[in-house]
Each structure stands twice: as C-alpha cells, then as structure tokens.
Design an enzyme around this catalytic site. Structure first.
Site, PDB file in Angstrom:
ATOM      1  N   GLY A   8      70.488 120.662  -6.661  1.00 17.10           N
ATOM      2  CA  GLY A   8      71.459 121.700  -7.036  1.00 17.10           C
ATOM      3  C   GLY A   8      72.608 121.757  -6.039  1.00 17.10           C
ATOM      4  N   GLY A   9      72.837 120.625  -5.391  1.00 12.66           N
ATOM      5  CA  GLY A   9      73.766 120.593  -4.257  1.00 12.66           C
ATOM      6  C   GLY A   9      75.232 120.720  -4.615  1.00 12.66           C
ATOM      7  N   GLY A  11      76.298 123.035  -6.537  1.00 10.35           N
ATOM      8  CA  GLY A  11      76.501 124.436  -6.906  1.00 10.35           C
ATOM      9  C   GLY A  11      77.077 125.263  -5.772  1.00 10.35           C
ATOM     10  N   PHE A  12      77.082 126.561  -6.014  1.00 14.23           N
ATOM     11  CA  PHE A  12      77.688 127.529  -5.100  1.00 14.23           C
ATOM     12  C   PHE A  12      77.049 127.470  -3.706  1.00 14.23           C
ATOM     13  CE2 PHE A  12      76.984 132.288  -4.246  1.00 14.23           C
ATOM     14  CZ  PHE A  12      78.074 132.392  -3.397  1.00 14.23           C
ATOM     15  N   ASP A  59      69.107 115.051 -13.512  1.00 18.04           N
ATOM     16  CA  ASP A  59      68.379 116.293 -13.715  1.00 18.04           C
ATOM     17  C   ASP A  59      67.037 116.232 -12.991  1.00 18.04           C
ATOM     18  OD1 ASP A  59      68.772 118.609 -15.994  1.00 18.04           O
ATOM     19  OD2 ASP A  59      66.690 118.340 -15.343  1.00 18.04           O
ATOM     20  N   ALA A  80      68.107 123.680  -6.746  1.00 19.49           N
ATOM     21  CA  ALA A  80      68.412 123.563  -8.179  1.00 19.49           C
ATOM     22  C   ALA A  80      67.621 124.584  -8.986  1.00 19.49           C
ATOM     23  CB  ALA A  80      68.063 122.155  -8.662  1.00 19.49           C
ATOM     24  N   TYR A 182      62.773 134.910 -14.778  1.00 17.96           N
ATOM     25  CA  TYR A 182      63.404 134.298 -13.599  1.00 17.96           C
ATOM     26  C   TYR A 182      62.602 134.588 -12.326  1.00 17.96           C
ATOM     27  CZ  TYR A 182      66.654 133.656  -9.766  1.00 17.96           C
ATOM     28  OH  TYR A 182      67.216 133.284  -8.580  1.00 17.96           O
ATOM     29  N   ASN A 211      71.388 139.005  -2.661  1.00 17.00           N
ATOM     30  CA  ASN A 211      72.525 138.697  -3.542  1.00 17.00           C
ATOM     31  C   ASN A 211      73.621 137.977  -2.764  1.00 17.00           C
ATOM     32  OD1 ASN A 211      70.919 140.924  -4.703  1.00 17.00           O
ATOM     33  ND2 ASN A 211      72.320 140.633  -6.415  1.00 17.00           N
ATOM     34  N   ARG A 250      72.016 146.870  -4.062  1.00 16.35           N
ATOM     35  CA  ARG A 250      71.664 145.488  -3.743  1.00 16.35           C
ATOM     36  C   ARG A 250      72.146 145.158  -2.336  1.00 16.35           C
ATOM     37  NH1 ARG A 250      69.584 146.162  -7.971  1.00 16.35           N
ATOM     38  NH2 ARG A 250      69.276 144.721  -9.701  1.00 16.35           N
TER      39      ARG A 250
HETATM   40  C1  UD1 Z   1      70.765 137.887  -8.310  1.00 17.96           C
HETATM   41  C2  UD1 Z   1      70.890 136.450  -8.692  1.00 17.96           C
HETATM   42  C3  UD1 Z   1      69.594 135.769  -8.576  1.00 17.96           C
HETATM   43  C4  UD1 Z   1      69.129 135.897  -7.179  1.00 17.96           C
HETATM   44  C5  UD1 Z   1      69.044 137.368  -6.831  1.00 17.96           C
HETATM   45  C6  UD1 Z   1      68.684 137.505  -5.403  1.00 17.96           C
HETATM   46  C7  UD1 Z   1      72.415 135.654 -10.286  1.00 17.96           C
HETATM   47  C8  UD1 Z   1      72.696 135.554 -11.717  1.00 17.96           C
HETATM   48  N1  UD1 Z   1      71.332 136.338 -10.045  1.00 17.96           N
HETATM   49  O1  UD1 Z   1      69.941 138.626  -9.228  1.00 17.96           O
HETATM   50  O2  UD1 Z   1      69.728 134.384  -8.879  1.00 17.96           O
HETATM   51  O3  UD1 Z   1      67.887 135.299  -7.025  1.00 17.96           O
HETATM   52  O4  UD1 Z   1      70.303 137.973  -7.028  1.00 17.96           O
HETATM   53  O5  UD1 Z   1      68.881 138.759  -5.005  1.00 17.96           O
HETATM   54  O6  UD1 Z   1      73.118 135.161  -9.434  1.00 17.96           O
HETATM   55  N2  UD1 Z   1      75.339 144.098 -13.169  1.00 17.96           N
HETATM   56  C9  UD1 Z   1      76.310 144.889 -13.745  1.00 17.96           C
HETATM   57  N3  UD1 Z   1      77.274 144.278 -14.495  1.00 17.96           N
HETATM   58  C10 UD1 Z   1      77.300 142.942 -14.700  1.00 17.96           C
HETATM   59  C11 UD1 Z   1      76.310 142.129 -14.114  1.00 17.96           C
HETATM   60  C12 UD1 Z   1      75.327 142.754 -13.350  1.00 17.96           C
HETATM   61  O7  UD1 Z   1      76.315 146.108 -13.592  1.00 17.96           O
HETATM   62  O8  UD1 Z   1      78.218 142.465 -15.382  1.00 17.96           O
HETATM   63  C13 UD1 Z   1      74.294 144.753 -12.348  1.00 17.96           C
HETATM   64  C14 UD1 Z   1      72.897 144.399 -12.804  1.00 17.96           C
HETATM   65  O9  UD1 Z   1      72.475 145.248 -13.836  1.00 17.96           O
HETATM   66  C15 UD1 Z   1      72.122 144.603 -11.514  1.00 17.96           C
HETATM   67  C16 UD1 Z   1      73.129 144.238 -10.437  1.00 17.96           C
HETATM   68  O10 UD1 Z   1      74.399 144.293 -11.031  1.00 17.96           O
HETATM   69  O11 UD1 Z   1      71.755 145.957 -11.382  1.00 17.96           O
HETATM   70  C17 UD1 Z   1      72.939 142.858  -9.847  1.00 17.96           C
HETATM   71  O12 UD1 Z   1      72.889 141.908 -10.886  1.00 17.96           O
HETATM   72  P1  UD1 Z   1      72.913 140.309 -10.632  1.00 17.96           P
HETATM   73  O13 UD1 Z   1      74.089 139.894  -9.855  1.00 17.96           O
HETATM   74  O14 UD1 Z   1      72.627 139.652 -11.925  1.00 17.96           O
HETATM   75  O15 UD1 Z   1      71.792 140.138  -9.569  1.00 17.96           O
HETATM   76  P2  UD1 Z   1      70.259 140.187  -9.516  1.00 17.96           P
HETATM   77  O16 UD1 Z   1      69.592 140.515 -10.791  1.00 17.96           O
HETATM   78  O17 UD1 Z   1      70.036 141.078  -8.359  1.00 17.96           O
END
Ligand code: UD1
Length: 370
Positions: A8-9, A11-12, A59, A80, A182, A211, A250
């Site tokens: 997955g290198g 990626g972000f 893949d 990945a 997930y 996050n 978060r």
């Molecule tokens: C994210 C990561 C996950 C990682 C985890 C580690 C992604 C997609 N998910 O999950 O891979 O393992 O952090 O902490 O990168 N929200 C909104 N509006 C939006 C999108 C999200 O309000 O448009 C809210 C969600 O409901 C949630 C929060 O923001 O309460 C965080 O969501 P998200 O960024 O998807 O993160 P995680 O579910 O914490």
C-alpha cells in the site's frame, strides 16, 4: 543497506513512510494496486511519490506479485488496506478479501521468503468505544450504542443509570470491541501478523493508528478520512456534512508523526507487541470542520449537522500514548493547528471531485445511515 517493502506504499501514509525511510538510508520498494477509488481511473504513479522509491503495481491477493515484491527484502511495512468504515459495512466481501485474504497471502509468502521484521498497520477502530469515566469515578469500557438509542438521536454514551460518561484516553490494554467489518479486518490483520511473526521468528509490531491527517490523502475518495472528505466539500464551496451532532471526538495525528513512528517501530528492540499512535489529544468533528473551513479561507461554509448516524461508527476514541512514548520514544511533533495550516497550503492547488453526497446516499439506500 536494508531494503523495506511497503505494501500500500503508493497511498497516503505509505508515501510519507517511504520519504522517512529513504531519508534514513533504507532502500524502499512499494507494492500497490493503485486502486481507482484512491488513485483515480487512470491508475498512474502518484506525483507525490518519492522518485527513489521503486513501485511494483500489483495486488496483495495475487501471490505472484507478492512473491516478486518480496525478493531481496529485509523488512515489510504492511499498510495495504481498504479503509472506509462505512463502505466496509456493505462491500463486505471485497473488504474481507483485500484486508484479511491479502494479509493471509502476504504471510503465506513470507513463510517462503522470510524477513527479519514485519510492521502492520492496525487501527484505533478495534477498540470500539474508547474508555469512559462514570459520574462516580469508575473507569468503564462502554457498550456499543444500540440502534434504538441512535434512532432517538441520543448520541452520548451513558452508564447503567443513564448518566453521561466522560471520554478518557484509551490504552492498548483495553479489550477490543469490534463494531464494523473494517474493525474486524484490522484486528484480524494485527493478530495474523503477530501470530505468524512469532511462529516464524519474524520480529513483528502492530501500530494502532488513530485518525491520520495531512497532505496526499485521496480527496476524491468519499470513503477516506473525515478531514479529506471535508476538504473535498470545501474545495467545491459546499459545507461539510457532519454526522450525529458533531460532538463525537477523535484523535487527529499528523501523517509525518505516523511515518516517524513506523521508523521507530522498525528500529526498536521491543518487538511482538502493539502500540497506539495518536496525538494523545481529542477534538470534536464539528470543531475540526469549522477549523478547516477557516484555514481554507471559507469560514462562511458552516458545517451542516445532519443528525444522522453511520452504522459501525463509534462515539469517542482518543489515544493514551504513554506506552509508545516510553518504549518507542514516540513523541508527536506536528501540532493540529500547524498541521492544518500546512494542509490548507497543500489543498490550495488541489482539485477534488466531491462524492460525499453520493456516498451518503449509497449508505442511506442500504440503511447504513439513518
Ligand atoms: C478512520 C479511518 C480508519 C482508521 C481510523 C483510525 C478512514 C476512512 N477511516 O476511521 O481507516 O483506521 O480512522 O482511527 O480513513 N464523519 C462526518 N462526516 C463525514 C465523514 C465522517 O461527520 O463526511 C464523522 C464520522 O461519523 C465519525 C468521524 O467523522 O464520527 C470520523 O470518521 P472517519 O474519518 O471515517 O474515521 P473513523 O471511522 O474514525
């Protein structure tokens, strides 16, 4: 010179890990499928990738590509993954295939081509709800919120007497509580790597990322992290869409801090263990939506609070990073404000195809947002 394979290198996170390792004198090879959801339909080598990193397009579920990628490699950083919590709740088969079968094939191939060290990206998602404190000062592992509670828009976590819990930093000792496909995938990846690592004498570490934010996150992927989704909305002069009441919390950790943590994990003597990698601070989703609009020069685009919930979401989780500090010597260096300002500079030149509404409709249609 040590050669590291980063799955997955392209990626972000992987792109930043490659930068850190190349600077530290490692040789870096990347294995990436250049998934269209992340890299767009043309699936080209991303411009942000370090020129000195070798890229193999393939893949993880293809044993031949994995075998080729592992030739001459001393260490593996396994990043990945398909990463959308919401998407994992309907694309179950593809999530299990990419995340669990992909990891299984990597480990199976490692039995033939052993390496000295394996680092796997786990996630804070495996904790479910973070720890909480009750009104009478008890530390508890909160239950998942019931659908009935969410339907009543009672977002906050409560104790048995119905009193609100105060969120606390979550240490690695908290028992996992898997509330999305997930999260299950990430826990499986973590355990598979630790189990196989022990059996085959591969020094293994799992880092539980919180996050992660920063430059290079895919802006046109509606299932990426919340900051990138909000950025794509704002770049298109649309307000961020906030689930629940926006007061869910978060832990936002900068991608360069995460990349540095990966290097520490490749170099520590303390192996076969798990570590939290976060900032140790928490912020509400509503406040980050407002902060991002401000630094992007769009303060009038006030977040739209939808009052809807996403299946599989947790309410609060932020990291206790004492163990990483003490054992890995990990210290977050990029503060949130500084990271956000830098992100705004990066975003100024970006174009984003905002797919957030389409993604939310997809989840609504399946009853996964209500
Ligand atoms: C994210 C990561 C996950 C990682 C985890 C580690 C992604 C997609 N998910 O999950 O891979 O393992 O952090 O902490 O990168 N929200 C909104 N509006 C939006 C999108 C999200 O309000 O448009 C809210 C969600 O409901 C949630 C929060 O923001 O309460 C965080 O969501 P998200 O960024 O998807 O993160 P995680 O579910 O914490």
């Amino acid at each position: 010179m040590r050669r590291v394979l980063i799955t997955g290198g392209a990626g972000f996170i992987g792109s930043h890990v490659a930068d850190v390792l190349l600077r530290a004198g490692y040789e870096v090879r990347l294995l990436d499928n250049l998934s269209p959801q992340v890299h767009g339909p043309l699936r080209q080598r991303p411009a942000y990738l370090n020129k000195d990193a070798e890229l193999i397009v393939g893949d993880l579920t293809d044993a031949f590509s994995v075998d080729r990628a592992l030739r001459g490699v001393d260490m593996v950083v396994h990043l990945a993954s398909s990463v959308g919590v919401g998407q994992s709740m309907y694309d179950i088969e593809s999530y299990v295939r990419a995340n669990e079968l992909g990891t299984a094939i990597l480990l199976q191939t490692l039995t033939k081509r052993p390496v000295e060290r394996l680092l796997v990206a786990s996630s804070m998602s495996i904790y479910g709800e973070g720890l909480g404190r009750t009104a009478d000062d008890q530390v508890v592992s909160p239950e998942e919120r019931s659908i009935d509670q969410l339907k009543r828009c009672e977002w906050e976590l409560k104790d048995a007497q119905g009193r609100h819990l105060v969120p606390l930093p979550t240490p690695e000792t908290k028992q996992p509580s898997l509330s999305s496909i997930y999260a299950l995938n990430k826990y499986a990846q973590e355990r598979m790597c630790l189990i196989a690592g022990k059996a085959y004498g591969i020094a293994t570490i799992a880092l539980r990322f919180f996050n992660v934010f920063g430059p290079n996150q895919a802006l046109s992927n509606p299932y990426t992290g919340v900051l990138a989704i909000f950025a794509a909305r704002l770049l298109n002069d649309r307000p961020p869409l906030v689930f629940e009441d926006g007061l869910q919390r978060r832990d936002f950790v900068h991608v360069r801090d995460v990349a540095r943590a990966c290097r520490l994990a490749l170099e520590t003597d303390h192996v076969n263990d798990v570590f939290n990698i976060g900032s140790g601070r928490s912020r509400s989703i509503l406040s980050v939506a407002q902060d991002l609009a401000r630094v992007m020069g769009r303060p009038a685009l006030a977040p739209h609070i939808t009052g809807k919930y996403r299946a599989g979401d947790i309410r609060h989780c932020f990291a206790d990073i004492e163990k990483s500090r003490a054992i890995l010597g990990f210290e977050p260096r990029v503060g949130f404000e500084e990271g956000l300002d830098e992100l705004a500079g990066y975003l100024a030149d970006q174009v984003a195809d905002d797919q957030a509404e389409r993604a939310t409709e997809e989840l609504l249609r399946r009853g996964l947002v209500a």
